[in-house]
Write an enzyme that holds these catalytic residues in place. Structure first.
Site, PDB file in Angstrom:
ATOM      1  N   MET A  89       9.661   1.720  12.589  1.00  0.00           N
ATOM      2  CA  MET A  89       9.230   2.389  11.564  1.00  0.00           C
ATOM      3  C   MET A  89       9.809   2.042  10.112  1.00  0.00           C
ATOM      4  O   MET A  89       9.750   2.760   9.118  1.00  0.00           O
ATOM      5  CB  MET A  89       9.214   3.988  11.645  1.00  0.00           C
ATOM      6  CG  MET A  89       8.312   4.438  12.651  1.00  0.00           C
ATOM      7  SD  MET A  89       6.782   4.216  12.006  1.00  0.00           S
ATOM      8  CE  MET A  89       6.455   5.233  10.591  1.00  0.00           C
ATOM      9  N   TYR A  90      10.755   0.857  10.364  1.00  0.00           N
ATOM     10  CA  TYR A  90      11.278   0.443   9.060  1.00  0.00           C
ATOM     11  C   TYR A  90      10.272   0.039   7.954  1.00  0.00           C
ATOM     12  O   TYR A  90       9.425  -0.784   8.412  1.00  0.00           O
ATOM     13  CB  TYR A  90      12.067  -0.735   9.376  1.00  0.00           C
ATOM     14  CG  TYR A  90      13.615  -0.518   9.941  1.00  0.00           C
ATOM     15  CD1 TYR A  90      14.043   0.728  10.234  1.00  0.00           C
ATOM     16  CD2 TYR A  90      14.323  -1.482  10.228  1.00  0.00           C
ATOM     17  CE1 TYR A  90      15.225   0.911  10.776  1.00  0.00           C
ATOM     18  CE2 TYR A  90      15.639  -1.368  10.873  1.00  0.00           C
ATOM     19  CZ  TYR A  90      15.885  -0.091  11.073  1.00  0.00           C
ATOM     20  OH  TYR A  90      17.269   0.172  11.650  1.00  0.00           O
ATOM     21  N   GLY A  91      10.170   0.799   6.804  1.00  0.00           N
ATOM     22  CA  GLY A  91       9.157   0.431   5.853  1.00  0.00           C
ATOM     23  C   GLY A  91       8.229   1.385   5.748  1.00  0.00           C
ATOM     24  O   GLY A  91       7.379   1.521   4.729  1.00  0.00           O
ATOM     25  N   GLY A  92       8.328   2.377   6.543  1.00  0.00           N
ATOM     26  CA  GLY A  92       7.564   3.581   6.610  1.00  0.00           C
ATOM     27  C   GLY A  92       5.924   3.725   7.426  1.00  0.00           C
ATOM     28  O   GLY A  92       5.865   2.557   8.047  1.00  0.00           O
ATOM     29  N   THR A  93       5.289   4.487   7.202  1.00  0.00           N
ATOM     30  CA  THR A  93       4.012   4.863   7.612  1.00  0.00           C
ATOM     31  C   THR A  93       2.956   3.772   7.351  1.00  0.00           C
ATOM     32  O   THR A  93       2.304   3.316   8.107  1.00  0.00           O
ATOM     33  CB  THR A  93       3.496   6.124   7.356  1.00  0.00           C
ATOM     34  OG1 THR A  93       4.377   6.991   7.921  1.00  0.00           O
ATOM     35  CG2 THR A  93       1.942   6.345   8.035  1.00  0.00           C
ATOM     36  N   CYS A  94       3.147   3.581   6.264  1.00  0.00           N
ATOM     37  CA  CYS A  94       1.952   2.406   5.491  1.00  0.00           C
ATOM     38  C   CYS A  94       2.013   1.078   6.420  1.00  0.00           C
ATOM     39  O   CYS A  94       1.056   0.651   6.598  1.00  0.00           O
ATOM     40  CB  CYS A  94       2.178   2.435   3.959  1.00  0.00           C
ATOM     41  SG  CYS A  94       1.042   1.305   3.278  1.00  0.00           S
ATOM     42  N   HIS A 138     -19.226 -12.693 -14.750  1.00  0.00           N
ATOM     43  CA  HIS A 138     -20.415 -12.374 -13.999  1.00  0.00           C
ATOM     44  C   HIS A 138     -20.644 -13.706 -13.022  1.00  0.00           C
ATOM     45  O   HIS A 138     -20.244 -14.837 -13.516  1.00  0.00           O
ATOM     46  CB  HIS A 138     -21.767 -12.453 -14.941  1.00  0.00           C
ATOM     47  CG  HIS A 138     -23.135 -12.630 -14.262  1.00  0.00           C
ATOM     48  ND1 HIS A 138     -23.797 -11.735 -13.762  1.00  0.00           N
ATOM     49  CD2 HIS A 138     -23.872 -13.764 -14.118  1.00  0.00           C
ATOM     50  CE1 HIS A 138     -25.052 -12.136 -13.001  1.00  0.00           C
ATOM     51  NE2 HIS A 138     -24.740 -13.150 -13.185  1.00  0.00           N
TER      52      HIS A 138
END
Length: 438
Positions: free
Chosen positions: A38-43, A425
């Site tokens: 989980m190094y860096g977190g959930t994302c 465009h």
């Protein structure tokens, strides 16, 4: 006992960013994370990045095995980068469990090794975990996973059942349908996407059904069990059989095991860490950031929590939660469904003077270039101030364009500015000219 200027519990977006910044300012900083995956977190590890990587590969026609391999490559790379960045910034990184033993003392344990850390400033950044409803057999049955576990599958399930038709459930439904699974979604409400514009919600359901997703609404899930390796889900008295079942019942703040009972840190009625407008808890100097404080469960709101706490700690506390507004979000189904602000129904219920307009994606030149005519744009504006009240963009690239509308809303720019803006465009953004052309 080791003394620090700052101790962060959890390797999420807000906490890791704060740890790195404060260390770069010469502060002595420690970050404690109990799971190296989980190094860096959930994302990075189990949320936005891996799921969107899988979605991208599925859209490109990759096989399940190719998509999973790519996902793991991306996640491993980013996880390693996050670890290297923090260590390079001089942060002491502890792979250990953390629990409070008092307001400002944290016990960390790794196996038989136990230490105590203390700091004038402590930040709780433990994120959220999957909700579990009291459905008999849900946790006891094999081949039943939450949104984390299902990302570790080694083979594509032929039949996938999903309990819960919220954002997480629908993204996985769309993903696995594109990868080739037969997907059934059980939703307890009378309809999916009840907080979205009704026209967009109905189109989303239609498109997902065209992609092979089946929906059972008003679904009361009564039991989960096994029949050999198969999973039997009993809904409204009827049995449905799957190879794999995902339960996607929302996520709740991860406070269990933190030892908050040993502190004066208060919780909300919903179990989140209670914070003030600066993300500070009921204990001065202890902050809670990201999902654990009960706010919107987005990586970008977690990063915004970092801005608030960093400002407070460095003497520039002008910005706080009271200033946060018009937070956009995107549901990554096919195509992407994005929204910000009020729906027409919400504007009507609030008694606001408004007008609304819709533009089918099929009327947009770029959509024909993209060979994807699915979707609709809908906007709501205040007829007295000409300010934008809300927008729903359902179409390819909406996750990018919604940010333009958010900035216009934040800065009180009238809708006529977008109506008369010059866009390149052919692009999807240029269709803001037309949808705001009342």
């Amino acid at each position: 006992m080791k003394k620090y200027d700052l101790v962060v519990i959890g390797f999420g977006k807000a906490g890791k960013t704060l740890a790195g910044k404060m260390s770069s300012l010469g502060k002595k900083v420690a970050l404690v994370e109990k799971n190296s995956r989980m190094y860096g977190g959930t994302c990075i590890n189990i949320g936005c990045i891996p799921t969107k990587s899988l979605i991208t590969l599925a859209e490109e026609g990759a096989s399940f095995e190719e998509a999973m391999t790519h996902k793991e490559t991306v996640v491993t790379r980013l996880r390693g980068k996050n670890e290297a960045v923090l260590k390079g910034a001089g942060v002491d990184l502890y792979l250990a469990e953390a629990r409070f033993v008092s307001n400002k003392v944290i016990e960390i344990s790794a196996g038989d090794e136990i230490e105590e850390l203390t700091a004038e400033t402590i930040v709780i950044n433990t994120g959220a975990v999957s909700n579990v409803f009291p459905i008999p057999g849900l946790l006891e049955s094999k081949n039943v996973f939450d949104s984390t576990g299902i990302q570790q599958l080694e083979t594509l399930p032929n039949r996938l059942g999903i309990i819960g038709g919220g954002n997480i459930g629908l993204e996985f439904a769309s993903l696995y349908a594109r990868l080739g699974s037969q997907v059934t979604v059980f939703e307890a409400s009378p309809a999916i996407l009840g907080r979205y514009e009704e026209v967009a919600a109905q189109l989303a359901k239609n498109y997902m059904e065209e992609d092979g997703v089946s929906f059972i609404i008003n679904a009361k899930t009564e039991n989960v069990s096994n029949q050999g390796d198969e999973v039997v889900v009993t809904v409204n008295g009827e049995d449905h059989i799957f190879d794999v079942v995902l339960y996607a019942l929302g996520r709740k703040p991860a406070t269990e095991g933190l030892g908050l009972e040993n502190t004066d840190i208060a919780l909300t009625d919903r179990g989140a860490v209670k914070v003030d407008e600066y993300c500070e808890t009921s204990v001065p100097g202890v902050y809670a950031v990201g999902d654990v404080n009960g706010g919107l469960q987005f990586t970008y709101t977690s990063l915004d929590d970092f801005r608030i706490v960093f400002g407070k700690l460095t003497g520039n506390g002008e910005y706080n939660l009271h200033h946060r507004q018009n937070v956009p979000n995107t549901l990554f189904i096919a195509p992407a469904l994005s929204q910000v602000g009020l729906t027409e129904k919400a504007a009507q219920e609030a008694g606001l003077p408004y007008k609304a307009n819709e533009l089918p994606v099929a009327n947009m030149p770029r959509a024909h270039v993209n060979n994807d005519l699915r979707g609709i744009y809908k906007v709501v504006v205040n007829t007295e101030t000409n300010e934008i009240l809300g927008a729903t963009l359902f179409g390819e690239g909406s996750q990018e364009i919604i940010n333009l509308i958010k900035m216009a809303m934040d800065n009180h720019i009238p809708y006529t500015y977008l109506k008369n803006q010059i866009f390149t465009h052919p692009t999807m953004a240029e269709n803001l000219n037309d949808v705001f052309n009342f």
